[in-house]
Design a protein around this motif. Structure first.
Motif, PDB file in Angstrom:
ATOM      1  N   ILE A   1    -112.848  69.367  31.245  1.00 26.35           N
ATOM      2  CA  ILE A   1    -111.707  69.595  30.089  1.00 26.35           C
ATOM      3  C   ILE A   1    -111.509  67.725  30.203  1.00 26.35           C
ATOM      4  CG2 ILE A   1    -109.404  70.091  29.482  1.00 26.35           C
ATOM      5  CD1 ILE A   1    -110.669  73.138  30.934  1.00 26.35           C
ATOM      6  N   ALA A   2    -110.555  67.010  31.118  1.00 30.48           N
ATOM      7  CA  ALA A   2    -110.419  66.308  31.409  1.00 30.48           C
ATOM      8  C   ALA A   2    -111.274  65.066  30.215  1.00 30.48           C
ATOM      9  CB  ALA A   2    -109.918  65.627  32.700  1.00 30.48           C
ATOM     10  N   ASN A   3    -112.159  64.905  30.044  1.00 31.81           N
ATOM     11  CA  ASN A   3    -113.448  64.631  29.640  1.00 31.81           C
ATOM     12  C   ASN A   3    -113.074  65.060  28.131  1.00 31.81           C
ATOM     13  OD1 ASN A   3    -113.367  63.746  32.454  1.00 31.81           O
ATOM     14  ND2 ASN A   3    -115.769  64.250  32.421  1.00 31.81           N
ATOM     15  N   MET A   4    -113.286  66.065  27.565  1.00 36.39           N
ATOM     16  CA  MET A   4    -113.817  66.238  25.824  1.00 36.39           C
ATOM     17  C   MET A   4    -112.158  65.998  26.121  1.00 36.39           C
ATOM     18  SD  MET A   4    -115.879  70.022  26.196  1.00 36.39           S
ATOM     19  CE  MET A   4    -114.503  70.805  27.424  1.00 36.39           C
ATOM     20  N   ARG A   5    -111.698  65.724  26.397  1.00 39.70           N
ATOM     21  CA  ARG A   5    -109.287  66.147  25.626  1.00 39.70           C
ATOM     22  C   ARG A   5    -109.425  64.425  25.108  1.00 39.70           C
ATOM     23  NH1 ARG A   5    -106.313  68.520  29.676  1.00 39.70           N
ATOM     24  NH2 ARG A   5    -106.357  70.009  27.806  1.00 39.70           N
TER      25      ARG A   5
ATOM     26  N   LEU B   1    -111.871  64.249  22.745  1.00 36.66           N
ATOM     27  CA  LEU B   1    -110.982  63.940  21.323  1.00 36.66           C
ATOM     28  C   LEU B   1    -109.575  63.234  21.175  1.00 36.66           C
ATOM     29  CD1 LEU B   1    -110.280  68.028  22.120  1.00 36.66           C
ATOM     30  CD2 LEU B   1    -111.039  67.335  20.236  1.00 36.66           C
ATOM     31  N   ASP B   2    -108.925  62.649  21.690  1.00 37.99           N
ATOM     32  CA  ASP B   2    -108.697  61.454  21.453  1.00 37.99           C
ATOM     33  C   ASP B   2    -109.300  60.611  20.879  1.00 37.99           C
ATOM     34  OD1 ASP B   2    -106.395  63.151  22.732  1.00 37.99           O
ATOM     35  OD2 ASP B   2    -106.257  61.916  24.905  1.00 37.99           O
ATOM     36  N   ARG B   3    -110.550  60.197  20.923  1.00 34.48           N
ATOM     37  CA  ARG B   3    -110.985  58.761  20.437  1.00 34.48           C
ATOM     38  C   ARG B   3    -111.540  58.910  19.557  1.00 34.48           C
ATOM     39  NH1 ARG B   3    -116.020  56.736  22.583  1.00 34.48           N
ATOM     40  NH2 ARG B   3    -116.890  58.205  24.370  1.00 34.48           N
TER      41      ARG B   3
ATOM     42  N   ARG C   1    -108.744  70.921  16.936  1.00 31.65           N
ATOM     43  CA  ARG C   1    -109.221  68.566  16.967  1.00 31.65           C
ATOM     44  C   ARG C   1    -110.411  68.452  16.684  1.00 31.65           C
ATOM     45  NH1 ARG C   1    -106.073  66.531  22.132  1.00 31.65           N
ATOM     46  NH2 ARG C   1    -106.520  64.519  20.459  1.00 31.65           N
ATOM     47  N   ALA C   2    -111.306  69.354  16.944  1.00 33.97           N
ATOM     48  CA  ALA C   2    -112.959  68.875  16.700  1.00 33.97           C
ATOM     49  C   ALA C   2    -112.903  68.077  15.410  1.00 33.97           C
ATOM     50  CB  ALA C   2    -114.121  69.701  16.620  1.00 33.97           C
ATOM     51  N   ARG C   3    -113.869  66.963  15.172  1.00 31.70           N
ATOM     52  CA  ARG C   3    -113.282  66.152  13.910  1.00 31.70           C
ATOM     53  C   ARG C   3    -114.638  66.781  13.072  1.00 31.70           C
ATOM     54  NH1 ARG C   3    -119.048  63.235  13.212  1.00 31.70           N
ATOM     55  NH2 ARG C   3    -120.598  64.923  15.469  1.00 31.70           N
TER      56      ARG C   3
END
Length: 623
Positions: A186-190, A193-195, A273-275
């Protein structure tokens, strides 16, 4: 390294050699130099080979330890009571390690490698390049796509048989480790998302169902309780009861809370939030990323535009063959009308899942009766045919094959045409994936990094080529079956167009679906799931047809070069003995196969000529 001798000692020894040569009338000293040089060269080559072997042995052991406890449909990690670490620190350590391995690999003089090592070098290098590229692109920040996901991969572990108490204890340890593993993912996916690095939002609809199913199931029906339903008879009843109780606690205390947290994250954060873009080239460093994926999945350095043009040319060629096949069916109407007929007439579709499974089993047995005519060395491993598990089926492909199982999708039967089944079965079972991966695993002469890894261009290319072998085995009984084979060929050729269309040319999802709809007889459900798969998995779809083209090109070259001396069984054995290799390595092996076949033919002719000469001589004596 041997320390060098003092210069005066070397000079004295040289003078002594000359004196002895003159005194004994021997050949001049320089006559011995070629032999000495040959020995030195051999020692140098041995040292380089030993250094290379030490490198790949060390890296493979490290790689197995890094992914211990991991599992998916292709590779099972070494046993562990933990799941792999996927946090940024571990990812950074992997990048540093593989960068160091690449430096060591670059320092090895490939020209001094002998035997099978030049091939080992190319395969190992391709693997390390792909692993390192994915680390540098931070692919681990997108640990799922529309085809597979880190949480569904855990299901492969849950469904594998466990044979002893130690295996159950390891499995229970993995269940307890799921919260830590999910938190890191989850931390990796977040961070992704941030970038702006995420799976496209358009492909995410319904992808949370497989998470929710774990939460909704009763204990006895829970996926992670599967190994405890039927336990080995050699485990005492008391121990079985204790292990089942531990499983119930682990599922309640670790698994379910982790899945609840993941479901909330996916619904409330990731899916919102996904692109909104689709193209890989729209991602950060997108052009470099897509080219890296092309190299990874095709093992070729081709530009997207070049692949797109190859695809369009192959689509046109196959379309002409499809038109000829439609004429043989006697159908009167347009191409679009024929596709509509195939998609809507109930006679082309199974009425039950069992019917689909039984038809596939019958086709597989027909292959068993003929496969020895095409391939000399066959694997010991047998494969089962099973339905795709229900938690995966809605978004899963029509079928998928591995060493021990051919998974056939029985979900939504009106989207599973029988006229495609022969091609699908040849691709996924034998002589396709099940046979090829089993032979590789059983090839004890190969290093483990070749026996147990999978290069998509080779593996998918072989499996698609296997569909064509169905023609030689007379597996396509009717023009409709043959059209099914052609629609599968068209499907893979269309992937070259669709993948590059989406990720390089900016095609919309609807345009990609329309291309498949207009050119193949795939069902609407398959068209939607397949296009989403290509959107979420850039480059992978390119491996199939380019791999098949390489094998077909190599076979044609060998047939033309060898003429009557071409042996189809020997040709297939030579290719399958490689394990899984980059396409240029495969083509180099076929060049060597041609030379070897000519030498064998010449030896047979010489032997036959000698035998004939002997007979003639014996005959002359009798007269």
């Amino acid at each position: 390294m041997t320390p060098s001798r003092p210069r005066y000692l070397r000079a004295s020894r040289a003078a002594l050699t000359v004196a002895l040569s003159l005194a004994l009338g021997a050949l001049p000293a320089f006559a011995a130099e070629p032999a000495a040089a040959s020995v030195a060269a051999q020692r140098s080559e041995d040292a380089v080979g030993a250094r290379f072997k030490a490198l790949y042995t060390r890296e493979w052991k490290w790689r197995q330890a890094q992914f211990a406890g991991g599992d998916d449909e292709d590779v099972q990690g070494q046993p562990s009571d933990k799941l792999p670490k996927v946090d940024p620190a571990s990812q950074a350590a992997r990048e540093r390690y593989w960068a160091q391995v690449m430096e060591e690999l670059d320092a090895i003089d490939k020209s001094q490698l002998r035997g099978e090592d030049p091939v080992n070098y190319e395969v190992f290098r391709q693997q390390i390049q792909s692993l390192l590229a994915n680390q540098r692109l931070r692919s681990w920040e997108m640990p799922f796509n529309s085809d597979s996901a880190f949480w569904t991969n855990l299901g492969f572990t849950a469904r594998r048989p466990i044979r002893d108490a130690e295996g159950y204890r390891r499995y229970l340890g993995q269940l307890r480790d799921i919260p830590r593993y999910f938190d890191e993912q989850i931390a990796n996916m977040r961070a992704g998302l941030d970038r702006g690095y995420s799976v496209p939002r358009a492909t995410l609809g319904g992808r949370d169902v497989s998470i929710k199913e774990v939460l909704d199931a009763k204990l006895e029906d829970n996926l992670f309780y599967t190994p405890f339903k039927q336990m080995p008879a050699n485990l005492p009843a008391a121990e079985q009861a204790r292990l089942r109780a531990e499983a119930a606690r682990a599922i309640d205390e670790a698994v379910l809370p982790a899945y609840r947290k993941l479901l909330a994250f996916m619904r409330e954060e990731y899916m919102t939030r996904a692109r909104t873009t689709l193209a890989a080239e729209a991602l950060p460093d997108g052009e470099a990323l897509y080219r890296a994926k092309i190299r990874e999945y095709t093992t070729l350095d081709l530009a997207p535009a070049q692949i797109h043009e190859i695809g369009l040319a192959e689509v046109a060629k196959i379309r002409a063959q499809m038109d000829q096949t439609i004429a043989k069916t006697g159908f009167k109407g347009s191409f679009a009308e024929f596709l509509h007929y195939l998609r809507t007439d109930p006679k082309f579709y199974p009425k039950t899942g069992d019917e689909l499974l039984m038809r596939a089993s019958w086709l597989a047995k027909r292959v068993d009766g003929q496969i020895g005519e095409l391939i000399g060395l066959l694997p010991r491993q047998r494969f089962a045919i099973k339905p795709v598990p229900p938690d995966l089926a809605p978004f899963y492909t029509a079928g998928r094959g591995g060493r021990d199982v051919y998974l056939l999708n029985t979900y939504d039967l009106p989207s599973r045409p029988l006229f495609n089944l022969a091609a699908l079965t040849l691709h996924e079972s034998a002589p396709g994936h099940s046979l090829q991966t089993s032979l590789a695993a059983e090839h004890e002469g190969l290093p483990d990094f070749r026996r147990y890894t999978y290069i998509s261009a080779y593996g998918e290319g072989w499996a698609l080529y296997s569909e064509k072998l169905g023609i030689e085995m007379n597996l396509y009984d009717t023009p409709y079956d043959y059209f099914g084979y052609l629609t599968y060929q068209m499907w893979r050729a269309s992937r070259l167009v669709v993948d590059t269309g989406v990720h390089h040319l900016g095609w919309s999802r609807e345009r990609a679906q329309a291309f498949l709809r207009d050119n193949t007889a795939l069902s609407e459900h398959e068209i939607q799931t397949e296009v989403d798969r290509y959107i979420g998995w850039p480059g992978q779809a390119l491996s199939y047809y380019l791999g098949q083209m390489s094998i077909e090109r190599s076979r044609a070259k060998a047939e033309q070069a060898l003429g009557r001396d071409f042996d189809i069984r020997a040709f297939h054995d030579a290719i399958l003995a490689l394990g899984s290799v980059p396409l240029p390595v495969l083509e180099q092996r076929v060049d060597r196969f041609i030379v070897e076949s000519r030498e064998k033919a010449a030896a047979r002719q010489a032997k036959a000529a000698g035998a004939d000469s002997g007979k003639a001589g014996a005959g002359g004596g009798r007269r």
